[in-house]
Design an enzyme around this catalytic site. Structure first.
Site, PDB file in Angstrom:
ATOM      1  N   ASP A  17     -29.704 -26.567 -43.626  1.00  0.00           N
ATOM      2  CA  ASP A  17     -30.289 -25.854 -43.272  1.00  0.00           C
ATOM      3  C   ASP A  17     -31.660 -26.663 -42.392  1.00  0.00           C
ATOM      4  O   ASP A  17     -31.946 -27.351 -42.365  1.00  0.00           O
ATOM      5  CB  ASP A  17     -31.673 -25.403 -44.766  1.00  0.00           C
ATOM      6  N   GLU A 197     -31.885 -14.151 -42.763  1.00  0.00           N
ATOM      7  CA  GLU A 197     -32.078 -15.198 -43.484  1.00  0.00           C
ATOM      8  C   GLU A 197     -32.187 -15.977 -42.238  1.00  0.00           C
ATOM      9  O   GLU A 197     -31.594 -16.299 -41.184  1.00  0.00           O
ATOM     10  CB  GLU A 197     -31.804 -15.797 -44.589  1.00  0.00           C
TER      11      GLU A 197
END
Length: 330
Positions: A17, A197
Site C-alpha cells: 500500500d 479499494e
C-alpha cells in the site's frame, strides 16, 4: 520522448500500500503498511530510489486496546493548509466479523515543517453515514473544496467495499453529502472478493482520475479507473465514468503478480509522471494473502494517450535481487 527517470524495482521490500509524495522542499516522503501492521512509519529522500536506504521513523504506534489497536493499514501522508496529515485505517480486533475485518478510518496531524519531527496529534475517527468497515481514505483539493474518497461496506450492496466521495469540513470531518461513485460489478472486480479499494487521485488534461484496486489481494488484484471532467459536479455519480476493463494488472511474463493499491508522484525534474504500487513475484501463497509480507513497493514512469487519459502499460520486471524471504508466515 525518452524517459529520464531511471528506476530499479523493487524500490522498497515488504512495504505494501505504498504512498510516495514529493513536497515543495524537494524531498520524496514515503509511508506504507508494515508487515506487522502495528505502526506508522515515515521516511524521506531526495530521490525515489534513495527511499530504500532512508531511515524509517516511527511516528505513531498502535495502542494496546481500543478502536485503533489492531491491523494498521495503508497510511497516506498529505499536506493541507500548512499542516501534515496521515490518514490510516485501524481495527479494534484482528478477528473477522460477519465476513469482514472491522476497520474504520483515522487521522493524525503534525504542524512541523518536517513530518519526521515534531508531535503527531490524534484527530480521531472520520465518521461516515454508515458505521461499517471502511479504509484507504485519500484526499484531494479541487476548485477550493477538499474532498475525501474512501472505500466502505454497505450492508445492502454485495461485496466488501464500494467507493465514496464527500467534501470535507476539515481534514478529519466530512461535511455532507457522501455519494457512492463505484461498486464492484465487472468480472475483473469480483475475483475472490468483490472489492473496490485503495483509491488514488490524479488531475491532468482537464480531467480528474481516480484509480482504485479490485478483486482479491493475490494475482487477481488489479486496477481500474474512474474519470470525471474537471468542471463536472464531482458529487454526482453520473459525472464519473468507469473503465470497462483493468488499466493495470498482473504481468505473468515478468512475474509481477497483483499490482495495485497505488499512488502517484513525479520525477525529480517534474517532467514525468510515476505510478507507485505493490506487487508480488509469486502466486503460491500459504494462508491469507494479507499475512504474506512480500508485497514490495515498486514504481515506474507512465505516459499519456492522445485522448488525455493515462497509459500505465504493464508492470515492469524487477531489476534488483530481492533479499527478503520469499515465503513468510506471520
Amino acid at each position: 520522448m525518452a524517459r529520464k527517470e531511471e528506476l530499479k524495482n523493487p524500490i522498497i521490500e515488504q512495504r505494501a500500500d505504498p504512498w510516495i509524495y514529493k513536497h515543495t522542499d524537494g524531498y520524496y516522503y514515503f509511508t506504507a503498511s508494515v508487515p506487522e501492521y502495528d505502526r506508522i512509519e515515515l521516511r524521506r529522500a531526495k530521490t525515489i530510489q534513495g527511499l530504500e536506504d532512508a531511515e524509517p521513523i516511527t511516528v505513531w504506534t498502535k495502542p494496546d486496546e481500543g478502536p485503533m489497536s489492531n491491523l494498521i493499514w495503508a497510511p497516506e501522508l498529505h499536506y493541507i493548509d500548512g499542516k501534515w496529515y496521515v490518514y490510516y485505517a485501524a481495527a479494534w480486533t484482528s478477528e473477522i466479523i460477519n465476513g469482514l475485518f472491522d476497520h474504520r478510518m483515522f487521522v493524525i496531524e503534525n504542524d512541523s515543517p518536517n513530518p519526521l519531527e515534531g508531535e503527531w496529534v490524534e484527530k480521531g475517527q472520520i465518521k461516515t453515514d454508515l458505521d461499517t468497515f471502511s479504509l484507504d481514505a485519500t484526499t484531494f483539493e479541487h476548485n477550493g473544496t477538499q474532498y475525501l474518497v474512501w472505500p466502505q461496506k454497505d450492508p445492502e450492496i454485495t461485496g466488501n467495499s464500494n467507493l465514496y466521495i464527500a467534501p470535507l469540513k476539515n481534514p478529519w470531518t466530512i461535511e455532507g453529502p457522501q455519494v457512492m461513485i463505484s461498486k464492484p460489478e465487472y468480472p475483473w472486480e469480483i475475483k475472490g472478493f468483490w472489492v473496490n479499494e485503495g483509491p488514488a487521485v490524479l488531475k491532468r488534461n482537464g480531467k480528474i482520475f481516480i484509480t482504485y484496486s479490485a478483486s482479491a489481494t493475490d494475482e487477481n488484484y488489479c486496477m481500474g479507473i474512474l474519470t470525471a471532467d474537471e468542471n463536472a459536479d464531482l458529487l454526482n455519480p453520473e459525472s464519473w465514468k468507469k473503465s470497462e476493463g483493468p488499466v493495470f494488472q498482473t504481468n505473468f511474463e515478468e512475474r509481477q503478480y497483483g499490482p495495485g493499491h497505488n499512488s502517484f508522484t513525479v520525477s525529480e525534474d517534474g517532467s514525468e509522471d510515476i505510478i507507485v504500487y505493490h506487487a508480488r513475484t509469486y502466486t503460491e501463497i500459504v494462508g491469507d494473502p494479507l499475512y504474506d509480507p512480500n508485497r514490495h513497493t515498486r514504481a515506474q514512469v507512465f505516459t499519456w494517450k492522445e485522448d488525455g487519459t493515462p497509459d500505465f502499460g504493464k508492470p515492469v520486471p524487477d531489476q534488483k535481487e530481492i533479499k527478503s524471504p520469499q515465503k513468510v508466515s506471520l
